[in-house]
Design a protein around this motif. Structure first.
Motif, PDB file in Angstrom:
ATOM      1  N   GLU A  95       4.468 -53.602 -14.914  1.00 21.66           N
ATOM      2  CA  GLU A  95       5.048 -52.393 -15.045  1.00 21.66           C
ATOM      3  C   GLU A  95       3.709 -51.321 -15.089  1.00 21.66           C
ATOM      4  O   GLU A  95       2.907 -51.585 -15.981  1.00 21.66           O
ATOM      5  N   VAL A  96       3.940 -50.130 -14.400  1.00 16.98           N
ATOM      6  CA  VAL A  96       3.096 -49.267 -14.246  1.00 16.98           C
ATOM      7  C   VAL A  96       3.538 -48.241 -15.470  1.00 16.98           C
ATOM      8  O   VAL A  96       4.741 -47.772 -15.737  1.00 16.98           O
ATOM      9  N   ASN A 105      -4.839 -49.297 -23.788  1.00 18.57           N
ATOM     10  CA  ASN A 105      -4.335 -50.359 -22.692  1.00 18.57           C
ATOM     11  C   ASN A 105      -3.352 -49.605 -22.068  1.00 18.57           C
ATOM     12  O   ASN A 105      -2.958 -48.417 -22.529  1.00 18.57           O
ATOM     13  N   GLY A 106      -2.847 -50.138 -20.883  1.00 14.85           N
ATOM     14  CA  GLY A 106      -1.675 -49.441 -20.073  1.00 14.85           C
ATOM     15  C   GLY A 106      -2.506 -48.687 -18.817  1.00 14.85           C
ATOM     16  O   GLY A 106      -1.595 -48.215 -18.155  1.00 14.85           O
ATOM     17  N   ARG A 107      -3.684 -48.880 -18.786  1.00 14.05           N
ATOM     18  CA  ARG A 107      -4.123 -47.878 -17.594  1.00 14.05           C
ATOM     19  C   ARG A 107      -4.493 -48.931 -16.322  1.00 14.05           C
ATOM     20  O   ARG A 107      -4.829 -48.232 -15.173  1.00 14.05           O
ATOM     21  N   TRP A 119      -0.637 -52.008  -2.968  1.00 18.59           N
ATOM     22  CA  TRP A 119      -0.298 -52.939  -3.842  1.00 18.59           C
ATOM     23  C   TRP A 119       1.073 -53.132  -3.971  1.00 18.59           C
ATOM     24  O   TRP A 119       1.820 -52.515  -3.704  1.00 18.59           O
ATOM     25  N   GLY A 120       1.086 -54.382  -4.576  1.00 18.38           N
ATOM     26  CA  GLY A 120       2.657 -54.862  -4.769  1.00 18.38           C
ATOM     27  C   GLY A 120       2.554 -56.188  -5.486  1.00 18.38           C
ATOM     28  O   GLY A 120       1.729 -56.830  -5.645  1.00 18.38           O
ATOM     29  N   THR A 121       3.817 -56.873  -5.574  1.00 20.29           N
ATOM     30  CA  THR A 121       4.117 -58.219  -6.268  1.00 20.29           C
ATOM     31  C   THR A 121       5.156 -58.849  -5.273  1.00 20.29           C
ATOM     32  O   THR A 121       6.133 -58.181  -4.818  1.00 20.29           O
ATOM     33  N   ASP A 122       4.705 -60.192  -5.105  1.00 16.83           N
ATOM     34  CA  ASP A 122       5.582 -61.045  -4.011  1.00 16.83           C
ATOM     35  C   ASP A 122       6.159 -61.936  -5.317  1.00 16.83           C
ATOM     36  O   ASP A 122       5.298 -62.740  -6.250  1.00 16.83           O
ATOM     37  N   ARG A 123       7.560 -62.034  -5.527  1.00 17.04           N
ATOM     38  CA  ARG A 123       8.170 -62.935  -6.204  1.00 17.04           C
ATOM     39  C   ARG A 123       7.914 -64.376  -5.581  1.00 17.04           C
ATOM     40  O   ARG A 123       8.282 -64.581  -4.375  1.00 17.04           O
TER      41      ARG A 123
END
Length: 140
Positions: A95-96, A105-107, A119-123
């Motif tokens: 999560e952005v 944290n969180g940056r 950029w991204g996520t592959d399940r």
């Protein structure tokens, strides 16, 4: 505990991968892997951004995944396009976040988004791969 292993990918686009323990110390090994791969491909101009990106992706996996090891991949789908990925066994998607003043944290993902071309996520059936792409300069 799994031992770090590095190997060149045998099929598809050129690449390197390393399985590392899910520990903060693995960030350094991941950074070295990125720098070595980029140097092998004469894409040294991407090394600083690549090291920052892999540092953030590995740090996120260390903090949030619940497995003993992670896999770092560096592939070259095109001559000047590099994809850096971190695979873990957590199905929880990144999560952005909007960090508030004073948050330490969180940056990380915001930084990845600023540095990467995409950029991204592959399940995956057993977890996920979070990846970021960098594009270098065409050399004549």
């Amino acid at each position: 505990m799994p031992r770090p292993t590095t190997r060149a990918l045998p099929t598809g686009c050129p690449g390197y991968c390393e399985t590392l323990p899910r520990r903060p110390e693995s960030v350094g090994a991941a950074r070295r892997l990125v720098r070595v791969a980029l140097a092998a491909w004469s894409l040294d101009d991407l090394a600083d951004d690549g090291e920052l990106i892999v540092s953030e992706l590995v740090s996120n996996a260390v903090q949030h995944a619940r497995c003993r090891s992670i896999r770092v991949t560096v592939t070259r789908p095109e001559t000047v396009r590099v994809r850096i990925g971190v695979v873990d066994k957590s199905k929880r998607l990144p999560e952005v976040k909007e960090p508030r003043d004073g948050d330490e944290n969180g940056r990380g993902l915001a930084l990845v988004g600023a540095l990467a071309k995409d950029w991204g996520t592959d399940r995956l059936p057993w977890g996920k791969r979070v990846w970021a792409e960098l594009h270098g300069e065409e050399h004549a």
